[in-house]
Scaffold this motif. Structure first.
Motif, PDB file in Angstrom:
ATOM      1  N   SER A   1      43.646  31.028  42.877  1.00 52.65           N
ATOM      2  CA  SER A   1      42.835  31.971  42.579  1.00 52.65           C
ATOM      3  C   SER A   1      43.362  33.412  43.126  1.00 52.65           C
ATOM      4  O   SER A   1      44.326  33.509  44.076  1.00 52.65           O
ATOM      5  CB  SER A   1      41.449  32.092  43.155  1.00 52.65           C
ATOM      6  N   THR A   2      42.853  34.732  42.224  1.00 57.01           N
ATOM      7  CA  THR A   2      43.773  35.838  42.485  1.00 57.01           C
ATOM      8  C   THR A   2      42.575  36.964  42.704  1.00 57.01           C
ATOM      9  O   THR A   2      41.422  36.685  42.220  1.00 57.01           O
ATOM     10  CB  THR A   2      44.808  36.338  41.525  1.00 57.01           C
ATOM     11  N   GLY A   3      42.759  38.149  43.398  1.00 59.67           N
ATOM     12  CA  GLY A   3      41.978  39.069  43.581  1.00 59.67           C
ATOM     13  C   GLY A   3      41.536  39.781  42.483  1.00 59.67           C
ATOM     14  O   GLY A   3      42.160  39.840  41.476  1.00 59.67           O
ATOM     15  N   PRO A   4      40.835  40.719  42.620  1.00 57.10           N
ATOM     16  CA  PRO A   4      40.417  41.830  41.343  1.00 57.10           C
ATOM     17  C   PRO A   4      41.465  42.872  41.263  1.00 57.10           C
ATOM     18  O   PRO A   4      42.432  42.903  42.081  1.00 57.10           O
ATOM     19  CB  PRO A   4      39.108  42.729  41.867  1.00 57.10           C
ATOM     20  N   THR A   5      41.539  43.505  39.770  1.00 52.87           N
ATOM     21  CA  THR A   5      42.538  44.030  39.466  1.00 52.87           C
ATOM     22  C   THR A   5      42.360  45.386  39.251  1.00 52.87           C
ATOM     23  O   THR A   5      42.425  46.042  38.354  1.00 52.87           O
ATOM     24  CB  THR A   5      43.273  43.403  38.036  1.00 52.87           C
ATOM     25  N   HIS A   6      41.349  45.952  39.961  1.00 55.93           N
ATOM     26  CA  HIS A   6      40.982  47.415  40.110  1.00 55.93           C
ATOM     27  C   HIS A   6      42.366  48.304  40.232  1.00 55.93           C
ATOM     28  O   HIS A   6      43.317  48.143  40.850  1.00 55.93           O
ATOM     29  CB  HIS A   6      40.262  47.726  41.250  1.00 55.93           C
TER      30      HIS A   6
ATOM     31  N   THR B   1      38.548  33.825  33.842  1.00 56.90           N
ATOM     32  CA  THR B   1      39.492  35.171  33.675  1.00 56.90           C
ATOM     33  C   THR B   1      38.350  36.135  32.851  1.00 56.90           C
ATOM     34  O   THR B   1      38.914  37.073  32.274  1.00 56.90           O
ATOM     35  CB  THR B   1      40.775  35.146  32.798  1.00 56.90           C
ATOM     36  N   SER B   2      37.096  35.732  32.946  1.00 59.62           N
ATOM     37  CA  SER B   2      36.092  36.738  32.256  1.00 59.62           C
ATOM     38  C   SER B   2      35.956  38.084  32.952  1.00 59.62           C
ATOM     39  O   SER B   2      35.628  38.976  32.085  1.00 59.62           O
ATOM     40  CB  SER B   2      34.855  35.846  32.082  1.00 59.62           C
ATOM     41  N   ASP B   3      36.121  38.175  34.198  1.00 60.39           N
ATOM     42  CA  ASP B   3      36.222  39.646  34.812  1.00 60.39           C
ATOM     43  C   ASP B   3      37.351  39.774  35.635  1.00 60.39           C
ATOM     44  O   ASP B   3      37.127  40.012  36.931  1.00 60.39           O
ATOM     45  CB  ASP B   3      34.952  39.589  35.188  1.00 60.39           C
ATOM     46  N   PRO B   4      38.510  40.061  35.367  1.00 60.88           N
ATOM     47  CA  PRO B   4      39.623  40.170  36.220  1.00 60.88           C
ATOM     48  C   PRO B   4      39.349  41.383  37.045  1.00 60.88           C
ATOM     49  O   PRO B   4      40.220  41.431  38.261  1.00 60.88           O
ATOM     50  CB  PRO B   4      40.748  40.121  35.169  1.00 60.88           C
ATOM     51  N   GLN B   5      38.780  42.562  36.431  1.00 56.46           N
ATOM     52  CA  GLN B   5      39.013  43.687  37.178  1.00 56.46           C
ATOM     53  C   GLN B   5      37.909  43.656  38.188  1.00 56.46           C
ATOM     54  O   GLN B   5      38.208  44.232  39.432  1.00 56.46           O
ATOM     55  CB  GLN B   5      38.669  44.897  36.337  1.00 56.46           C
ATOM     56  N   GLY B   6      36.629  43.050  38.008  1.00 61.86           N
ATOM     57  CA  GLY B   6      35.682  43.086  38.834  1.00 61.86           C
ATOM     58  C   GLY B   6      35.571  42.045  39.848  1.00 61.86           C
ATOM     59  O   GLY B   6      35.392  42.054  40.989  1.00 61.86           O
ATOM     60  N   ALA B   7      36.112  40.794  39.469  1.00 66.67           N
ATOM     61  CA  ALA B   7      35.857  39.509  40.297  1.00 66.67           C
ATOM     62  C   ALA B   7      37.255  38.924  40.528  1.00 66.67           C
ATOM     63  O   ALA B   7      37.468  37.916  41.364  1.00 66.67           O
ATOM     64  CB  ALA B   7      34.872  38.522  39.726  1.00 66.67           C
TER      65      ALA B   7
END
Length: 448
Positions: free
Chosen positions: A89-94, A420-426
């Motif tokens: 698992s990886t962190g958000p991509t903000h 991978t539905s929300d890579p920026q937020g989650a």
């Protein structure tokens, strides 16, 4: 330095958690356990059995099998188990593409979350009344939707979900008519109330300065209600064979509540900045979800004096929830992509009448999940297809009073997730779940 757009997007992602409360549980979110007398049969024959007053929920037409006044009440205790093993698992991509450099794509850290399953009780109560030889009235109160997942704090998927709980109550009055000696029809109204509580972490990237960045904590509490209807037919094809057909409509729920965002690990400067911008604090959120309709075809066959055979095929229209659009106050609206698919369920069961006092029950079922694939499997309920194996027993104190005990074990397919539905937020939740469930229930029924 910090851009105003980032905390707004952060809050949008947090409020999207409200959608998970209304739709993430899949087959587990829709609870069949509206009695314990059917649990021993894996709810095979549910729309045609007419065994006690709980028949009113499964098919209002089948209450014409019940003479006089009947009451039935009970509860089913459910213990699901969801054990996650992290697979990268990886962190958000903000701030991907920010001239200061991207953030995200790094391991989130944290453990696997322990067993996210928790005990939950599903109560029920039912009443039927034979007004005259042609007309019956019924009333059912139950909880047709709800369950809970609760992960250990700081787990690897904390940006997707940490705790999810939803409770419902459904009030279902009905009326049934015996059109002929072999055909009955029934109609009912449904008022449903949902109460949800959702918690998650959210990473806040404020500046490329050590100590300025960290996790926020968000908690969304929301509730709403809506109306629906149900109808059914029952046909006594032969003295030994009976068919039931029932339908429950969609229920549109307008939910609103409060999102509370608080600081978890930001330093005082970062927390002060987000408080000043209005991110940390309370916010209004609302959404609309259309809970699915269901249709069930059942058959009951009296093989001989001892054996009764039961069968069930049911369909649930989960495609009524392709996505969830969240309306936010003061920030842009957001959308959660779910892509639920319609789901089927097949059940077979049998009753063995050992004596006037004792009847023994058994059943098996295949229950399909509406989750399309691993890319859209949410942490709030990592659902998958499952198989039921059920056993039960009924003891008759007299011809008018009985108690049922039932048990079922649910075998859930090995479940992978690569959300991978929300890579920026989650971020990306990647790994495997080992899941199962145990159900045990008791039902008391009496005829006046």
């Amino acid at each position: 330095m910090m851009k105003t757009q980032h905390p707004i997007k952060t809050l949008s992602a947090l409020i999207l958690g409200l959608g998970a409360m209304g739709a993430a549980h899949g087959a587990g979110f829709q609870l069949l356990e509206q009695n314990a007398s059917g649990l021993g049969n894996a709810y095979a024959g549910s729309a045609a059995i007419g065994e006690n007053a709980s028949a009113n929920f499964f098919n209002p037409a089948s209450i014409t099998l019940l003479p006089g006044m009947n009451v039935s009440a009970g509860a089913v205790a459910i213990k699901p188990s969801f054990k996650f093993s992290d697979g990268g698992s990886t962190g958000p991509t903000h701030f991907a593409g920010n001239p200061l450099g991207p953030f995200g794509g790094q391991p989130t850290g944290g453990a696997d979350g322990g067993d996210a399953g928790s005990w939950a009780a599903v109560p029920n109560a039912h009443f039927t009344w034979e007004v005259n030889p042609r007309v019956w009235l019924g009333l059912s109160v139950g909880a047709p939707f709800g369950l809970m997942t609760d992960y250990e704090p700081g787990w690897a998927g904390r940006y997707h979900s940490e705790k999810f709980a939803i409770e419902s109550i459904n009030v279902n009055p009905s009326i049934a008519f015996k059109a002929t000696d072999t055909l009955s029809v029934g109609f009912g109204l449904n008022w449903m109330h949902l109460d949800a509580d959702y918690r998650k972490a959210q990473y806040a990237f404020l500046a490329p300065v050590p100590g300025m960045n960290g996790d926020l904590e968000a908690r969304v509490k929301a509730k709403g209600d809506g109306w629906g209807w149900n109808a059914g037919l029952m046909w006594q094809a032969t003295p030994d064979t009976r068919f039931g057909l029932s339908y429950r409509s969609k229920v549109k729920i307008d939910a609103d509540g409060t999102t509370k965002v608080s600081n978890r690990s930001l330093n005082a400067v970062g927390a002060g900045l987000l408080t000043g911008m209005g991110v940390i604090g309370s916010h209004n959120a609302e959404t609309t979800v259309e809970l699915p309709d269901t249709a069930t075809l059942s058959v009951v066959h009296q093989l001989n004096e001892r054996w009764t055979l039961l069968g069930d095929v049911s369909w649930t229209g989960w495609s009524s929830i392709p996505n969830l659009k969240i309306k936010n106050t003061g920030i842009p609206d957001a959308e959660l992509d779910l892509r639920f698919k319609d789901a089927w369920r097949v059940a077979l069961g049998a009753n063995y009448r050992y004596s006037d006092r004792w009847t023994f029950k058994g059943g098996v079922a295949w229950d399909q999940s509406p989750v399309r694939d691993e890319a859209f499997r949410p942490a709030s309920l990592p659902d998958n297809d499952r198989y039921w194996v059920s056993l039960g027993a009924q003891y008759n104190f007299s011809k008018n009073t009985a108690i049922d005990i039932g048990y079922a074990h649910l075998f859930v397919k090995n479940t992978s997730v690569n959300n991978t539905s929300d890579p920026q937020g989650a971020g990306v939740l990647k790994g495997d779940y080992k899941s199962s469930a145990d159900l045990i229930g008791v039902q008391f029924s009496h005829r006046f």
